[in-house]
Design a protein around this motif. Structure first.
Motif, PDB file in Angstrom:
ATOM      1  N   ILE A 299       0.818  -1.212   0.000  1.00 14.24           N
ATOM      2  CA  ILE A 299       0.000   0.000   0.000  1.00 14.24           C
ATOM      3  C   ILE A 299       0.860   1.275   0.000  1.00 14.24           C
ATOM      4  O   ILE A 299       0.569   2.235  -0.716  1.00 14.24           O
ATOM      5  CB  ILE A 299      -0.991  -0.036   1.196  1.00 14.24           C
ATOM      6  CG1 ILE A 299      -2.021   1.070   1.097  1.00 14.24           C
ATOM      7  CG2 ILE A 299      -0.272   0.004   2.549  1.00 14.24           C
ATOM      8  CD1 ILE A 299      -3.214   0.877   2.045  1.00 14.24           C
TER       9      ILE A 299
ATOM     10  N   ASN B 210       2.753   1.654  -3.449  1.00  8.80           N
ATOM     11  CA  ASN B 210       1.798   2.105  -4.463  1.00  8.80           C
ATOM     12  C   ASN B 210       1.489   3.588  -4.339  1.00  8.80           C
ATOM     13  O   ASN B 210       1.374   4.302  -5.327  1.00  8.80           O
ATOM     14  CB  ASN B 210       0.479   1.336  -4.308  1.00  8.80           C
ATOM     15  CG  ASN B 210       0.412   0.097  -5.170  1.00  8.80           C
ATOM     16  OD1 ASN B 210      -0.107   0.126  -6.276  1.00  8.80           O
ATOM     17  ND2 ASN B 210       0.962  -0.992  -4.671  1.00  8.80           N
TER      18      ASN B 210
ATOM     19  N   SER C  14      -4.893  -7.574 -11.041  1.00 13.53           N
ATOM     20  CA  SER C  14      -4.899  -7.505  -9.578  1.00 13.53           C
ATOM     21  C   SER C  14      -6.309  -7.208  -9.086  1.00 13.53           C
ATOM     22  O   SER C  14      -7.088  -6.542  -9.784  1.00 13.53           O
ATOM     23  CB  SER C  14      -3.963  -6.380  -9.143  1.00 13.53           C
ATOM     24  OG  SER C  14      -4.214  -6.048  -7.791  1.00 13.53           O
TER      25      SER C  14
ATOM     26  N   CYS D 291      -7.101  -5.073  -7.101  1.00 21.22           N
ATOM     27  CA  CYS D 291      -7.292  -3.642  -6.836  1.00 21.22           C
ATOM     28  C   CYS D 291      -7.872  -2.897  -8.031  1.00 21.22           C
ATOM     29  O   CYS D 291      -8.092  -1.692  -7.954  1.00 21.22           O
ATOM     30  CB  CYS D 291      -5.991  -2.999  -6.374  1.00 21.22           C
ATOM     31  SG  CYS D 291      -4.797  -2.854  -7.684  1.00 21.22           S
TER      32      CYS D 291
ATOM     33  N   ASN E 299      -3.910   3.100  -4.477  1.00 23.39           N
ATOM     34  CA  ASN E 299      -3.310   2.319  -5.578  1.00 23.39           C
ATOM     35  C   ASN E 299      -3.932   2.622  -6.934  1.00 23.39           C
ATOM     36  O   ASN E 299      -3.851   1.804  -7.858  1.00 23.39           O
ATOM     37  CB  ASN E 299      -3.339   0.817  -5.270  1.00 23.39           C
ATOM     38  CG  ASN E 299      -4.731   0.294  -5.064  1.00 23.39           C
ATOM     39  OD1 ASN E 299      -5.683   0.786  -5.656  1.00 23.39           O
ATOM     40  ND2 ASN E 299      -4.873  -0.702  -4.218  1.00 23.39           N
TER      41      ASN E 299
ATOM     42  N   TYR F 261      -1.633   2.219 -10.186  1.00 25.40           N
ATOM     43  CA  TYR F 261      -1.400   0.803 -10.503  1.00 25.40           C
ATOM     44  C   TYR F 261      -2.672   0.174 -11.066  1.00 25.40           C
ATOM     45  O   TYR F 261      -2.638  -0.542 -12.074  1.00 25.40           O
ATOM     46  CB  TYR F 261      -0.975   0.091  -9.217  1.00 25.40           C
ATOM     47  CG  TYR F 261      -0.729  -1.382  -9.337  1.00 25.40           C
ATOM     48  CD1 TYR F 261       0.422  -1.870  -9.959  1.00 25.40           C
ATOM     49  CD2 TYR F 261      -1.623  -2.311  -8.813  1.00 25.40           C
ATOM     50  CE1 TYR F 261       0.669  -3.238 -10.049  1.00 25.40           C
ATOM     51  CE2 TYR F 261      -1.389  -3.677  -8.904  1.00 25.40           C
ATOM     52  CZ  TYR F 261      -0.247  -4.132  -9.524  1.00 25.40           C
ATOM     53  OH  TYR F 261      -0.019  -5.483  -9.611  1.00 25.40           O
TER      54      TYR F 261
ATOM     55  N   ASN G  67      -4.612 -10.910  -3.020  1.00 27.02           N
ATOM     56  CA  ASN G  67      -3.275 -10.633  -2.470  1.00 27.02           C
ATOM     57  C   ASN G  67      -2.484 -11.938  -2.397  1.00 27.02           C
ATOM     58  O   ASN G  67      -2.998 -12.940  -1.904  1.00 27.02           O
ATOM     59  CB  ASN G  67      -3.385 -10.032  -1.059  1.00 27.02           C
ATOM     60  CG  ASN G  67      -3.900  -8.598  -1.079  1.00 27.02           C
ATOM     61  OD1 ASN G  67      -4.686  -8.229  -1.963  1.00 27.02           O
ATOM     62  ND2 ASN G  67      -3.471  -7.787  -0.137  1.00 27.02           N
TER      63      ASN G  67
ATOM     64  N   SER H  66       6.822  -3.616   1.031  1.00 29.18           N
ATOM     65  CA  SER H  66       6.166  -4.908   0.839  1.00 29.18           C
ATOM     66  C   SER H  66       4.675  -4.851   1.147  1.00 29.18           C
ATOM     67  O   SER H  66       4.148  -3.837   1.622  1.00 29.18           O
ATOM     68  CB  SER H  66       6.811  -5.950   1.740  1.00 29.18           C
ATOM     69  OG  SER H  66       6.494  -5.655   3.073  1.00 29.18           O
TER      70      SER H  66
ATOM     71  N   ALA I 223       1.276  -6.525   3.224  1.00 32.26           N
ATOM     72  CA  ALA I 223       1.049  -6.743   4.656  1.00 32.26           C
ATOM     73  C   ALA I 223       1.570  -8.102   5.130  1.00 32.26           C
ATOM     74  O   ALA I 223       2.264  -8.176   6.155  1.00 32.26           O
ATOM     75  CB  ALA I 223      -0.448  -6.625   4.956  1.00 32.26           C
TER      76      ALA I 223
ATOM     77  N   LYS J 181       8.049  -8.783  10.821  1.00 32.96           N
ATOM     78  CA  LYS J 181       7.982  -8.007  12.076  1.00 32.96           C
ATOM     79  C   LYS J 181       7.818  -8.922  13.288  1.00 32.96           C
ATOM     80  O   LYS J 181       8.497  -8.751  14.299  1.00 32.96           O
ATOM     81  CB  LYS J 181       6.788  -7.038  12.043  1.00 32.96           C
ATOM     82  CG  LYS J 181       6.996  -5.807  11.166  1.00 32.96           C
ATOM     83  CD  LYS J 181       5.751  -4.915  11.271  1.00 32.96           C
ATOM     84  CE  LYS J 181       5.796  -3.760  10.320  1.00 32.96           C
ATOM     85  NZ  LYS J 181       4.552  -2.969  10.346  1.00 32.96           N
TER      86      LYS J 181
ATOM     87  N   TRP K 145       0.237  -1.708  10.769  1.00 35.50           N
ATOM     88  CA  TRP K 145      -0.254  -0.463  10.161  1.00 35.50           C
ATOM     89  C   TRP K 145      -1.778  -0.417  10.123  1.00 35.50           C
ATOM     90  O   TRP K 145      -2.431  -1.444   9.929  1.00 35.50           O
ATOM     91  CB  TRP K 145       0.242  -0.338   8.721  1.00 35.50           C
ATOM     92  CG  TRP K 145       1.719  -0.134   8.588  1.00 35.50           C
ATOM     93  CD1 TRP K 145       2.634   0.027   9.592  1.00 35.50           C
ATOM     94  CD2 TRP K 145       2.450  -0.090   7.359  1.00 35.50           C
ATOM     95  NE1 TRP K 145       3.885   0.184   9.062  1.00 35.50           N
ATOM     96  CE2 TRP K 145       3.805   0.116   7.698  1.00 35.50           C
ATOM     97  CE3 TRP K 145       2.094  -0.177   5.998  1.00 35.50           C
ATOM     98  CZ2 TRP K 145       4.801   0.217   6.717  1.00 35.50           C
ATOM     99  CZ3 TRP K 145       3.079  -0.082   5.033  1.00 35.50           C
ATOM    100  CH2 TRP K 145       4.417   0.122   5.399  1.00 35.50           C
TER     101      TRP K 145
ATOM    102  N   ARG L  38      -8.852  -8.776   3.986  1.00 40.78           N
ATOM    103  CA  ARG L  38      -8.127  -9.204   2.784  1.00 40.78           C
ATOM    104  C   ARG L  38      -8.204 -10.715   2.671  1.00 40.78           C
ATOM    105  O   ARG L  38      -8.352 -11.409   3.676  1.00 40.78           O
ATOM    106  CB  ARG L  38      -6.637  -8.820   2.866  1.00 40.78           C
ATOM    107  CG  ARG L  38      -6.339  -7.333   2.871  1.00 40.78           C
ATOM    108  CD  ARG L  38      -6.581  -6.699   1.508  1.00 40.78           C
ATOM    109  NE  ARG L  38      -6.206  -5.291   1.509  1.00 40.78           N
ATOM    110  CZ  ARG L  38      -7.015  -4.302   1.915  1.00 40.78           C
ATOM    111  NH1 ARG L  38      -8.230  -4.560   2.350  1.00 40.78           N
ATOM    112  NH2 ARG L  38      -6.597  -3.042   1.863  1.00 40.78           N
TER     113      ARG L  38
ATOM    114  N   PRO M 203      -2.123   4.171   6.302  1.00 39.96           N
ATOM    115  CA  PRO M 203      -3.411   4.014   5.600  1.00 39.96           C
ATOM    116  C   PRO M 203      -3.984   2.593   5.722  1.00 39.96           C
ATOM    117  O   PRO M 203      -3.239   1.617   5.786  1.00 39.96           O
ATOM    118  CB  PRO M 203      -3.053   4.311   4.140  1.00 39.96           C
ATOM    119  CG  PRO M 203      -1.591   4.026   4.023  1.00 39.96           C
ATOM    120  CD  PRO M 203      -0.986   4.317   5.377  1.00 39.96           C
ATOM    121  N   ASP M 204      -5.319   2.524   5.725  1.00 36.26           N
ATOM    122  CA  ASP M 204      -6.018   1.232   5.710  1.00 36.26           C
ATOM    123  C   ASP M 204      -6.179   0.713   4.284  1.00 36.26           C
ATOM    124  O   ASP M 204      -6.243  -0.487   4.052  1.00 36.26           O
ATOM    125  CB  ASP M 204      -7.430   1.395   6.298  1.00 36.26           C
ATOM    126  CG  ASP M 204      -7.463   1.147   7.798  1.00 36.26           C
ATOM    127  OD1 ASP M 204      -6.524   0.506   8.315  1.00 36.26           O
ATOM    128  OD2 ASP M 204      -8.431   1.595   8.434  1.00 36.26           O
TER     129      ASP M 204
END
Ligand code: GFB
Length: 314
Positions: A70, A73, A108, A110, A134, A137, A166, A179, A181, A188, A203, A210, A269-270
């Motif tokens: 995200i 993009n 995609s 999106c 996005n 894209y 995804n 990258s 999520a 992480k 985030w 998703r 951002p969500d």
């Protein structure tokens, strides 16, 4: 598709292209054509024209693209629209000029409107505004699928397009800034365990939903469609089941043995609140996903690739 047909996999060093090469090789396709970006710059119209004139592939799988999560993009908006438009336009057009028998274009999820009804059917494309983060894209990917449709309509080219959910799996990008999520969270949480940290930042609000498809399932579906699908409309590819980002974070925490606190960074951002694909068309064509999310995540964590990155990821 004959086993000795010349199949050009554009983008074979990427996560999707590499999975396609693995799948085709396993099936006995023995005449695969690949080029690194150093050998062939797909943004270069003349270079792509020369390559097609010389090599004359029979089939093309168009997995070359500039991709990212995200923030990537949203940050590299110019690069995302320019590079994707150039790459796909050159490859699709030269496939037409040189009589490629069939081309598969990777889009995609999106591409669909930000507030599309769920689950998202293929015919919802261009029925509403896109998600801002996005949009460049998505606009490029919509141009690609419409180009395939237009070339089929005018020239009768057998060019098909697929819209995956995804993706994750071998060859993913684990960079924390660029990258997606899922790989970011794997990294992480693993690093937190390795470093003995008791909190991890996720985030956004954790509420977006998703769905995640293992890239080996995607490659399998692409091969299935290369063999069995010859229509202008795109085909969604996904598991058809989603979860919240918070649930994903909790699942990953459990798999890597993280017992500390999960914090949400609301300044990030969500993106789209929900995008679960309607995969009834794909099911009707005889393909179902096989790799369940938990199983796919375990496979990543058990892989050589993951272990090689230790001790950072442990
Ligand atoms: O995977 P992701 O970057 O892309 O983010 P999209 C999905 C959700 O996970 C967002 C949240 O709500 C993020 O805020 N998230 C939580 C994180 N923690 C993290 C983190 O550490 N890193 C990342 N990256 N996200 C992309 C599109 O959208 O999906 C592309 O931008 C493409 O165009 C791709 O379509 C499939 O699912 O929001």
């Amino acid at each position: 598709m004959e086993k000795n047909a010349k199949i050009y996999v554009a983008g074979h060093r990427g996560m999707v292209g590499a999975a396609l090469v693995r799948r085709l090789t396993r099936e006995g396709y023995r005449n695969l054509l690949v080029r690194t970006s150093a050998e062939l710059d797909l943004r270069d119209q003349a270079a792509v024209a020369r390559f097609f004139a010389q090599e004359k592939p029979d089939y093309v799988l168009l997995a070359a693209a500039k991709v990212g999560g995200i923030v990537a993009n949203n940050t590299y908006r110019g690069e995302f629209i320019y590079e994707n438009l150039m790459i796909q336009t050159n490859v699709i057009h030269q496939s037409h000029v040189h009589g490629v028998k069939k081309l598969l274009f990777l889009g995609s999820s999106c591409i669909y409107p930000r507030q599309a009804p769920q689950p998202i059917r293929e015919d919802y494309v261009l029925t509403g505004p896109l998600e801002y983060t996005n949009e460049p894209y998505a606009v490029a990917k919509i141009a690609g699928l419409k180009m395939c449709e237009a070339y089929r309509a005018q020239y009768d080219d057998n060019f098909i397009s697929v819209m995956p959910a995804n993706l994750y799996g071998p060859g993913d990008n684990y960079d924390l800034h660029n990258s997606h999520a899922l790989p970011a969270l794997l990294r992480k949480f693993s690093e937190a365990v390795a470093g003995g940290h008791d909190r991890v930042q996720v985030w956004g609000t954790g509420t977006p939903r998703r769905e995640f498809l293992h890239v080996d399932d995607l490659a399998d579906a692409c091969l299935h469609l290369m063999l069995h699908y010859n229509e202008p409309e795109p085909v969604n590819i996904g598991p058809g089941q989603d979860l919240t980002i918070q649930e994903l974070a909790e699942l990953i925490a459990e798999l890597v043995g993280f017992t500390g606190a999960i914090e949400f960074d609301f300044s990030r951002p969500d993106g789209t609140m929900r995008k679960v694909l309607d995969v009834s068309k794909l099911h009707g064509l005889g393909w179902h996903h096989r790799i369940r999310l938990e199983e796919g995540l375990r496979a990543v964590l058990d892989s050589e690739e993951w272990r090689a990155a230790s001790p950072r990821r442990t």
